[in-house]
Structures are given as C-alpha cells and as structure tokens.
Design a protein around this motif. Structure first.
Motif, PDB file in Angstrom:
ATOM      1  N   SER A   1       0.805  -1.222   0.000  1.00 11.14           N
ATOM      2  CA  SER A   1       0.000   0.000   0.000  1.00 11.14           C
ATOM      3  C   SER A   1       0.835   1.268   0.000  1.00 11.14           C
ATOM      4  N   GLY A   2       2.111   1.164   0.401  1.00  5.15           N
ATOM      5  CA  GLY A   2       3.042   2.288   0.319  1.00  5.15           C
ATOM      6  C   GLY A   2       2.609   3.541   1.045  1.00  5.15           C
ATOM      7  N   ILE A   3       2.053   3.394   2.266  1.00  7.28           N
ATOM      8  CA  ILE A   3       1.391   4.534   2.908  1.00  7.28           C
ATOM      9  C   ILE A   3       2.318   5.492   3.647  1.00  7.28           C
ATOM     10  N   PHE A   4       3.554   5.102   3.888  1.00  9.62           N
ATOM     11  CA  PHE A   4       4.397   5.907   4.757  1.00  9.62           C
ATOM     12  C   PHE A   4       5.181   6.996   4.027  1.00  9.62           C
ATOM     13  N   CYS A   5       4.885   7.225   2.758  1.00 11.77           N
ATOM     14  CA  CYS A   5       5.535   8.307   2.003  1.00 11.77           C
ATOM     15  C   CYS A   5       4.491   9.095   1.223  1.00 11.77           C
TER      16      CYS A   5
ATOM     17  N   PRO B   1       4.474  11.325  -2.349  1.00 10.29           N
ATOM     18  CA  PRO B   1       3.325  10.522  -2.756  1.00 10.29           C
ATOM     19  C   PRO B   1       3.459   9.061  -2.333  1.00 10.29           C
ATOM     20  N   LEU B   2       2.313   8.354  -2.348  1.00 10.07           N
ATOM     21  CA  LEU B   2       2.314   6.950  -1.964  1.00 10.07           C
ATOM     22  C   LEU B   2       3.224   6.135  -2.874  1.00 10.07           C
ATOM     23  N   LYS B   3       3.783   5.071  -2.314  1.00 13.29           N
ATOM     24  CA  LYS B   3       4.637   4.189  -3.102  1.00 13.29           C
ATOM     25  C   LYS B   3       4.026   2.783  -3.137  1.00 13.29           C
ATOM     26  N   GLY B   4       2.777   2.728  -3.638  1.00 12.28           N
ATOM     27  CA  GLY B   4       2.100   1.453  -3.765  1.00 12.28           C
ATOM     28  C   GLY B   4       2.665   0.626  -4.909  1.00 12.28           C
ATOM     29  N   GLY B   5       2.394  -0.677  -4.867  1.00 16.28           N
ATOM     30  CA  GLY B   5       2.858  -1.554  -5.934  1.00 16.28           C
ATOM     31  C   GLY B   5       2.416  -2.984  -5.692  1.00 16.28           C
ATOM     32  N   LEU B   6       2.753  -3.851  -6.636  1.00 13.46           N
ATOM     33  CA  LEU B   6       2.516  -5.283  -6.510  1.00 13.46           C
ATOM     34  C   LEU B   6       3.860  -5.995  -6.508  1.00 13.46           C
ATOM     35  N   ILE B   7       3.915  -7.134  -5.804  1.00 14.10           N
ATOM     36  CA  ILE B   7       5.123  -7.956  -5.774  1.00 14.10           C
ATOM     37  C   ILE B   7       4.747  -9.378  -6.178  1.00 14.10           C
ATOM     38  N   VAL B   8       5.533  -9.950  -7.055  1.00 12.69           N
ATOM     39  CA  VAL B   8       5.329 -11.323  -7.508  1.00 12.69           C
ATOM     40  C   VAL B   8       6.476 -12.159  -6.958  1.00 12.69           C
ATOM     41  N   TYR B   9       6.133 -13.185  -6.181  1.00 12.88           N
ATOM     42  CA  TYR B   9       7.139 -14.035  -5.544  1.00 12.88           C
ATOM     43  C   TYR B   9       7.074 -15.445  -6.121  1.00 12.88           C
ATOM     44  N   ASP B  10       8.228 -15.967  -6.539  1.00 15.58           N
ATOM     45  CA  ASP B  10       8.348 -17.323  -7.079  1.00 15.58           C
ATOM     46  C   ASP B  10       9.008 -18.207  -6.024  1.00 15.58           C
ATOM     47  N   ARG B  11       8.247 -19.145  -5.484  1.00 13.66           N
ATOM     48  CA  ARG B  11       8.778 -19.991  -4.417  1.00 13.66           C
ATOM     49  C   ARG B  11       9.882 -20.921  -4.917  1.00 13.66           C
ATOM     50  N   LYS B  12       9.759 -21.416  -6.128  1.00 17.26           N
ATOM     51  CA  LYS B  12      10.728 -22.387  -6.645  1.00 17.26           C
ATOM     52  C   LYS B  12      12.124 -21.785  -6.742  1.00 17.26           C
ATOM     53  N   THR B  13      12.196 -20.536  -7.164  1.00 19.90           N
ATOM     54  CA  THR B  13      13.495 -19.879  -7.311  1.00 19.90           C
ATOM     55  C   THR B  13      13.817 -18.972  -6.130  1.00 19.90           C
ATOM     56  N   ASN B  14      12.833 -18.813  -5.237  1.00 19.00           N
ATOM     57  CA  ASN B  14      12.969 -17.913  -4.085  1.00 19.00           C
ATOM     58  C   ASN B  14      13.417 -16.511  -4.524  1.00 19.00           C
ATOM     59  N   THR B  15      12.700 -16.005  -5.522  1.00 17.66           N
ATOM     60  CA  THR B  15      12.982 -14.675  -6.056  1.00 17.66           C
ATOM     61  C   THR B  15      11.669 -13.893  -6.153  1.00 17.66           C
ATOM     62  N   ALA B  16      11.803 -12.583  -6.271  1.00 19.73           N
ATOM     63  CA  ALA B  16      10.624 -11.733  -6.369  1.00 19.73           C
ATOM     64  C   ALA B  16      10.927 -10.534  -7.245  1.00 19.73           C
ATOM     65  N   ARG B  17       9.879  -9.932  -7.788  1.00 18.93           N
ATOM     66  CA  ARG B  17      10.038  -8.669  -8.507  1.00 18.93           C
ATOM     67  C   ARG B  17       8.848  -7.775  -8.214  1.00 18.93           C
ATOM     68  N   ARG B  18       9.109  -6.488  -8.239  1.00 17.16           N
ATOM     69  CA  ARG B  18       8.090  -5.473  -7.971  1.00 17.16           C
ATOM     70  C   ARG B  18       7.595  -4.918  -9.295  1.00 17.16           C
ATOM     71  N   VAL B  19       6.284  -4.740  -9.407  1.00 23.33           N
ATOM     72  CA  VAL B  19       5.696  -4.223 -10.642  1.00 23.33           C
ATOM     73  C   VAL B  19       4.662  -3.151 -10.313  1.00 23.33           C
ATOM     74  N   LEU B  20       4.340  -2.356 -11.320  1.00 21.73           N
ATOM     75  CA  LEU B  20       3.330  -1.296 -11.211  1.00 21.73           C
ATOM     76  C   LEU B  20       3.568  -0.387 -10.011  1.00 21.73           C
TER      77      LEU B  20
END
Length: 403
Positions: free
Chosen positions: A199-203, A205-224
C-alpha cells in the motif's frame, strides 16, 4: 434484505456515482454468526505479562486485522504492531481459556519477539494454502517506524509439521524500508507463486505496488510501482457509520485487497482509497520478460465498486467476495455478468477487514472498527457493540485454492 439495508445500499450507490441497478439483492440471505467477539483483545499470557497488559492499558494499542482458517477449523488472527512494541504478539491462534477466546502467540512466543528481524514483527496479511502451509507476510514496521533490515519478509510455515519451510526477505528495491506497507497475499499452489500488495502509505506521494514471488526460485520482482493502478484516487474520502474517516486528513492507502481467480489466470486488486477494481493476466505477471510498459498497458479497469474494499477473495468459480467498508458488509461480484450483489450487510460489521474461506465453504471475516481506532474514539470499556468480531457467513462456495 431489510429496509435499512436497502437504504444503505442506495446511499452507497449515490456516493459512488453508480447506477443502483449495478447492485442486486442476493437471492438468499446467508446465515451470519459472530464466532468470537471482544471489547478489547485478550492474549494467552503468563501472570506477569498479563498484569503489565492490564496495568499499562496496552490493549488500547491492539487492533484486530486479519483472520484465516485452516483445514481443521483452527482460526488465526493478525495484530500488526501499529500501536508499538508493547503489543504481545502479531500472529496468534485462537484458543479457549476459562471459557473465552484468547489469542495465543503463533507459532510461538519466541517467533513473535520484537526487535528480532528473524521473528515476526508486524504481520497483517496471511494465507493458508491447500497444503496446510501458512504464507506469513511481515510488514516489519513496528509503531509506524522504518523497518529493520531483514524484518520485511515472507515466511512459509508448515502448520502440520510446525516448522518453517523457507522465507524470503524483501530488500529496498522490493519494499522500501520507510515507505512500504506490505498488505495482503494470495497463493497459486499450481505454480508456487504468490502475489502481494504494497500500500506504500508511509511516504507522500504513496509508493504502492505489486510484488510477484516465485517460491521455486525464491525470487521476487516489484511491478506497477508508484502508478495510478496502485495508489489512491485523488480527493477520495469515505464515511463509515455516518462519520468521515479521519476527517482532518483523508486516509490515503494504495494497493490493498487482492484476489486470485479460481483458474489462477487473473489477479484482481483494489486500492483502499478508491472505487476501482483492477485486474491483470497472471501469465504476464509471472513472466520476468514482460516489461513494465507492457504490464501497464495490460491492466484492466474491471469495475467501479459500490463501496471501497479492504479484503477480498475469489471462489473456485472465479467470483469475487469483497468487504464493503461504506456499507458495513460483504459484496459478491459475478465474473460472468459483471454485476454486484449483497451477501450481507450488518450494522456491527464496521470496517470488515480480511475475508477468506473455511473448510466448510463458509466465509470468515474480521471486523475491527479501524476508523474509530485511528481517530482515537474507540471505547474499550463500554462500547455500544463489540469492537472486534470474527464472523462466520454461511455461504456455500469453494475457495480459489481448492483443486
């Protein structure tokens, strides 16, 4: 639906500038039962800790947020430490003590230790998948302060074996230690992927976004990140129980409620300070080669909500159930017709927060009067109705997690 509920619904339609025909009355009213209720939250504490909890009135700093139910019917609750480090636990299991429901720190007292980034610091969103694994999303922020290194994380806990399976720490590129507000998580067991709202509420303008996490590779990326799709609607204000929420300064919250369709092909989300329902093709989200520009182009504005929503969940057939803050209730969105209908509206369901399915096909919803908590008007001693409730709503649907 009684007359007062109809009037509430019509008012919400007008506030949202929607045609009232867009919201239909449900064919049948499901049962609604309060499973557990409190004027103040109680924990399973030793005598010394209980004395301090009472004497220092720590209970005035504790808010019920999330709730989920496992395959055996055990209920879990989250109490993110927004009130500070004094909150005894941030993740708990409901147990009976002297005939009353209390929150027992889960998985243990040690795993709820404040100041240890490997322990749980401020859990808001959780999900229990079809394999009995709890996906625990730790915001890391205690009392609104920047998170300690390593405290913003996703922990996978096997309920049956009572052990941690793996964890992933979000660095600043994924969740800013100052601005982030990791909110909720949904799980695709078929592909071992989780989708997370920030939700990015502590800044500002807001810093909202989505995160996609891949359990198999134990990696993640932030989008939007920092886009119109994950931030608040300009000038958005809303009312609960005929009162403005934070009247002196509008509440601003980005990406919040999140749901995954039963076929796992579509991700839905909302921004709390907005009436928009968005969606994206999960195949695009899972593909690291999909550019940010392509994702932004692919976002669909699915519908205008009759009420802003906090939590939501999809059933196996792809329909959405959403908490409706401005209505004190739950709405259902039919993925075929695109129409909304009411599941339940209840005057005591003030700020329904998270929502999820139990093993019996019922929906379980937590409500906690967050609006009164944030403007310090909550009465912990003699409220006109319980401050905190976990509800059982007698629907007959299957969770999106079901095979």
């Amino acid at each position: 639906m009684n007359h007062s509920n109809v009037m509430s619904l019509l008012v919400a339609c007008l506030v949202a500038a929607l045609p009232c025909a867009a919201v239909a009355q449900s064919a049948a009213t499901p049962s609604i039962t309060p499973v557990a209720q409190w004027n103040r939250l109680e924990f399973d504490l030793d005598k010394t800790a209980q004395t301090a909890y009472d004497k220092n009135q720590t209970y005035k700093k504790v808010l019920l947020q999330g709730t989920k139910v496992d395959a055996d019917g055990n209920i879990y609750a989250t109490t993110a430490r927004w009130g500070g480090p004094e909150v005894p636990a941030t993740l708990s299991k409901l147990v009976k003590k002297d005939g009353k429901w209390v929150l027992q720190p889960y998985p243990s007292v040690a795993m709820n230790r404040v100041g240890d980034p490997k322990a749980l610091q401020a859990v808001l969103g959780i999900e229990i998948d079809r394999n009995g694994v709890m996906w625990i999303l730790d915001q890391g922020h205690v009392g609104g302060k920047p998170s300690q290194p390593g405290s913003q994380k996703l922990v996978l806990w096997d309920i049956k074996q009572n052990k941690e399976l793996q964890s992933f720490t979000f660095d600043d590129s994924l969740a800013d230690s100052k601005c982030s507000f990791l909110n909720d998580v949904v799980v695709d067991n078929d592909r071992d992927v989780a989708y997370i709202t920030d939700s990015g509420i502590f800044c500002d303008p807001l810093k909202g976004g989505l995160i996609v996490y891949d359990r198999k590779t134990n990696t993640a990326r932030r989008v939007l990140s920092d886009t119109v799709f994950t931030t608040d609607q300009t000038g958005f204000r809303f009312r609960i129980d005929n009162r403005d929420v934070t009247p002196d300064k509008p509440m601003r919250t980005g990406a919040d409620g999140i749901a995954l369709s039963g076929d796992k092909k579509t991700l839905y989300w909302t921004n709390l300070s907005s009436h928009a329902l968005y969606s994206l093709d999960t195949a695009l989200l899972r593909d690291p080669k999909t550019s940010e520009a392509a994702l932004r182009t692919a976002v669909k504005n699915v519908a205008t909500l009759p009420s802003n929503a906090d939590g939501m969940v999809a059933d196996r057939d792809g329909n959405l159930y959403l908490t409706a803050l401005e209505l004190n209730g739950i709405l259902r969105w039919d993925h075929v017709t695109g129409k909304f209908s009411t599941v339940v509206i209840h005057p005591d369901m003030s700020w329904p927060d998270t929502i999820g399915f139990g093993p019996n096909g019922h929906l379980y919803v937590s409500s906690g009067h967050l609006n009164r908590f944030v403007d310090t008007s909550m009465d912990f001693d003699h409220p006109t109705s319980p401050n905190f409730t976990i509800w059982d709503i007698g629907t007959n649907s299957r969770s999106y997690l079901a095979k």
